[in-house]
Design a protein around this motif. Structure first.
Motif, PDB file in Angstrom:
ATOM      1  N   ASP A 121      29.099  33.182  37.408  1.00 15.91           N
ATOM      2  CA  ASP A 121      29.837  32.379  38.383  1.00 15.91           C
ATOM      3  C   ASP A 121      28.951  31.287  38.964  1.00 15.91           C
ATOM      4  O   ASP A 121      29.381  30.158  39.157  1.00 15.91           O
ATOM      5  CB  ASP A 121      30.350  33.276  39.521  1.00 15.91           C
ATOM      6  CG  ASP A 121      31.710  33.863  39.187  1.00 15.91           C
ATOM      7  OD1 ASP A 121      32.453  33.231  38.413  1.00 15.91           O
ATOM      8  OD2 ASP A 121      32.029  34.947  39.683  1.00 15.91           O
ATOM      9  N   ARG A 159      38.523  30.430  38.835  1.00 15.07           N
ATOM     10  CA  ARG A 159      37.806  31.698  38.880  1.00 15.07           C
ATOM     11  C   ARG A 159      38.597  32.789  38.160  1.00 15.07           C
ATOM     12  O   ARG A 159      38.032  33.619  37.446  1.00 15.07           O
ATOM     13  CB  ARG A 159      37.555  32.127  40.332  1.00 15.07           C
ATOM     14  CG  ARG A 159      36.399  31.400  40.985  1.00 15.07           C
ATOM     15  CD  ARG A 159      36.294  31.717  42.470  1.00 15.07           C
ATOM     16  NE  ARG A 159      35.437  30.749  43.145  1.00 15.07           N
ATOM     17  CZ  ARG A 159      34.098  30.834  43.162  1.00 15.07           C
ATOM     18  NH1 ARG A 159      33.492  31.835  42.568  1.00 15.07           N
ATOM     19  NH2 ARG A 159      33.387  29.902  43.774  1.00 15.07           N
ATOM     20  N   LEU A 160      39.898  32.783  38.377  1.00 18.02           N
ATOM     21  CA  LEU A 160      40.741  33.783  37.721  1.00 18.02           C
ATOM     22  C   LEU A 160      40.637  33.647  36.207  1.00 18.02           C
ATOM     23  O   LEU A 160      40.487  34.635  35.476  1.00 18.02           O
ATOM     24  CB  LEU A 160      42.199  33.615  38.153  1.00 18.02           C
ATOM     25  CG  LEU A 160      42.555  34.149  39.539  1.00 18.02           C
ATOM     26  CD1 LEU A 160      43.963  33.722  39.934  1.00 18.02           C
ATOM     27  CD2 LEU A 160      42.448  35.674  39.548  1.00 18.02           C
ATOM     28  N   SER A 213      50.765  34.717  39.685  1.00 13.91           N
ATOM     29  CA  SER A 213      50.204  33.993  40.821  1.00 13.91           C
ATOM     30  C   SER A 213      49.575  32.687  40.364  1.00 13.91           C
ATOM     31  O   SER A 213      49.248  31.834  41.173  1.00 13.91           O
ATOM     32  CB  SER A 213      49.153  34.849  41.524  1.00 13.91           C
ATOM     33  OG  SER A 213      47.974  34.918  40.757  1.00 13.91           O
ATOM     34  N   THR A 271      37.605  26.616  41.863  1.00 13.25           N
ATOM     35  CA  THR A 271      38.727  27.072  42.688  1.00 13.25           C
ATOM     36  C   THR A 271      39.234  28.452  42.276  1.00 13.25           C
ATOM     37  O   THR A 271      38.795  29.026  41.279  1.00 13.25           O
ATOM     38  CB  THR A 271      39.893  26.087  42.563  1.00 13.25           C
ATOM     39  OG1 THR A 271      40.255  26.015  41.186  1.00 13.25           O
ATOM     40  CG2 THR A 271      39.500  24.723  43.068  1.00 13.25           C
ATOM     41  N   ARG A 272      40.174  28.939  43.038  1.00 18.09           N
ATOM     42  CA  ARG A 272      40.760  30.241  42.786  1.00 18.09           C
ATOM     43  C   ARG A 272      41.259  30.359  41.345  1.00 18.09           C
ATOM     44  O   ARG A 272      40.907  31.278  40.608  1.00 18.09           O
ATOM     45  CB  ARG A 272      41.931  30.485  43.749  1.00 18.09           C
ATOM     46  CG  ARG A 272      42.447  31.918  43.780  1.00 18.09           C
ATOM     47  CD  ARG A 272      43.701  32.018  44.640  1.00 18.09           C
ATOM     48  NE  ARG A 272      44.872  31.428  43.960  1.00 18.09           N
ATOM     49  CZ  ARG A 272      45.777  32.146  43.288  1.00 18.09           C
ATOM     50  NH1 ARG A 272      45.648  33.451  43.192  1.00 18.09           N
ATOM     51  NH2 ARG A 272      46.796  31.553  42.715  1.00 18.09           N
ATOM     52  N   GLY A 273      42.100  29.393  40.944  1.00 19.68           N
ATOM     53  CA  GLY A 273      42.669  29.447  39.600  1.00 19.68           C
ATOM     54  C   GLY A 273      41.582  29.463  38.530  1.00 19.68           C
ATOM     55  O   GLY A 273      41.636  30.246  37.583  1.00 19.68           O
ATOM     56  N   SER A 330      43.406  24.320  34.400  1.00 18.82           N
ATOM     57  CA  SER A 330      42.103  24.968  34.562  1.00 18.82           C
ATOM     58  C   SER A 330      41.366  24.990  33.235  1.00 18.82           C
ATOM     59  O   SER A 330      40.178  24.662  33.162  1.00 18.82           O
ATOM     60  CB  SER A 330      42.297  26.402  35.073  1.00 18.82           C
ATOM     61  OG  SER A 330      42.760  26.393  36.406  1.00 18.82           O
TER      62      SER A 330
END
Lengths: 157, 157
Positions: free
Chosen positions: B18, B37-38, B62, B33-35, B71
């Motif tokens: 990460d 990272r997912l 989500s 961002t969140r996306g 992404s």
DNA sequence: TTCCTTGCAAACGATTTGCATTGGA
DNA sequence: TCCAATGCAAATCGTTTGCAAGGAA
């Protein structure tokens, strides 16, 4: 276009190629029609896998895309043509190995073009050894190997 | 290019992964961002390249498909993710080699699944020799090699 | 506040398919 | 004759994009 090639390692002449393909199609109750002949002839004259659009460019509009795709589909299920997927959204087709001879590909990362590459016997042997060695170590039954080399072609360099 | 890679087998732990990715993104004025990272987390936990649909199945709704694709696009241009095109109309993505380590693929001709395969050092060496040998004989600059083995996976056997 | 990101919906491009017509064995 | 093959147009499907709203620095 409808030409053949006599590269060492390559197998069938265009005429006997047509004969073989005709037989193969007949075995599947399919006909060797004008459209299918055009596709085969164009592929036989190519130096690498070609997309449907590229094939039509070579053939001309006398063969609509939908028919072209249907020809490719039939030739595929019959084992005469093999599809390759090297770039997003575009399939490229070539004659199967039993018609064209075994070979590998140079895939240009820039323009997406694909060129055939025949390895010297000695190299090919090594590749084969590798695949066999690997196959014996995993629960997976190898059928083909795709030893494609990705890079930049001379035009894009 | 943020180099790194500690060879044999897999490389970076999720945490340092990460960190590395965050840095890489920042270098390109992009956020982690969140996306994103997912997507990264899911890919990091996969045993092979995954399609957008497969990723979404793992992630849940989500993350809308359009965002997922975006992404993947950003992670791709930044060099974190690499796309593969093994089957018609479906791209599969995986983490780049500097994050995942070099490896090859077992591609199932039946179901299209792709599994990672790490070759023993000795094999890998031979492959590398082959590619170099070939590169020196053609007007083409090798960048990668895709030594994929096609066959039938254990589930489809 | 400033941009990068996201969501939704509409747009796209490659490939496929329904249906009526044509053509080959 | 009879069924496979073809053409055209419409339909699919994975993927992309315009635009307005949301979010982090």
């Amino acid at each position: 276009m409808a030409e053949n090639d006599n590269r060492p390692g390559n197998t069938v002449t265009t005429t006997s190629l047509d004969r073989e393909i005709g037989i193969r199609l007949k075995e599947h109750d399919a006909r060797y029609t004008r459209g299918r002949r055009l596709v085969v002839a164009t592929l036989a004259g190519s130096d690498g896998p070609k997309s449907a659009a590229e094939l039509q460019a070579n053939i001309g509009s006398s063969l609509p895309l939908s028919s072209l795709y249907r020809s490719l589909a039939v030739l595929g299920t019959v084992g005469v043509v093999v599809p390759h997927f090297t770039k997003k959204g575009v399939a490229r087709y070539e004659l199967a190995e039993w018609l064209q001879g075994h070979h590998h590909h140079l895939v240009c990362l820039d323009c997406g073009a694909v060129e055939d590459l025949a390895l010297p016997q000695s190299y090919e042997e090594k590749v084969r050894e590798l695949v066999e060695g690997i196959g014996s170590t995993v629960s997976f039954t190898p059928v083909n190997h795709a030893f494609d080399i990705e890079g930049i072609c001379s035009r894009c360099a």
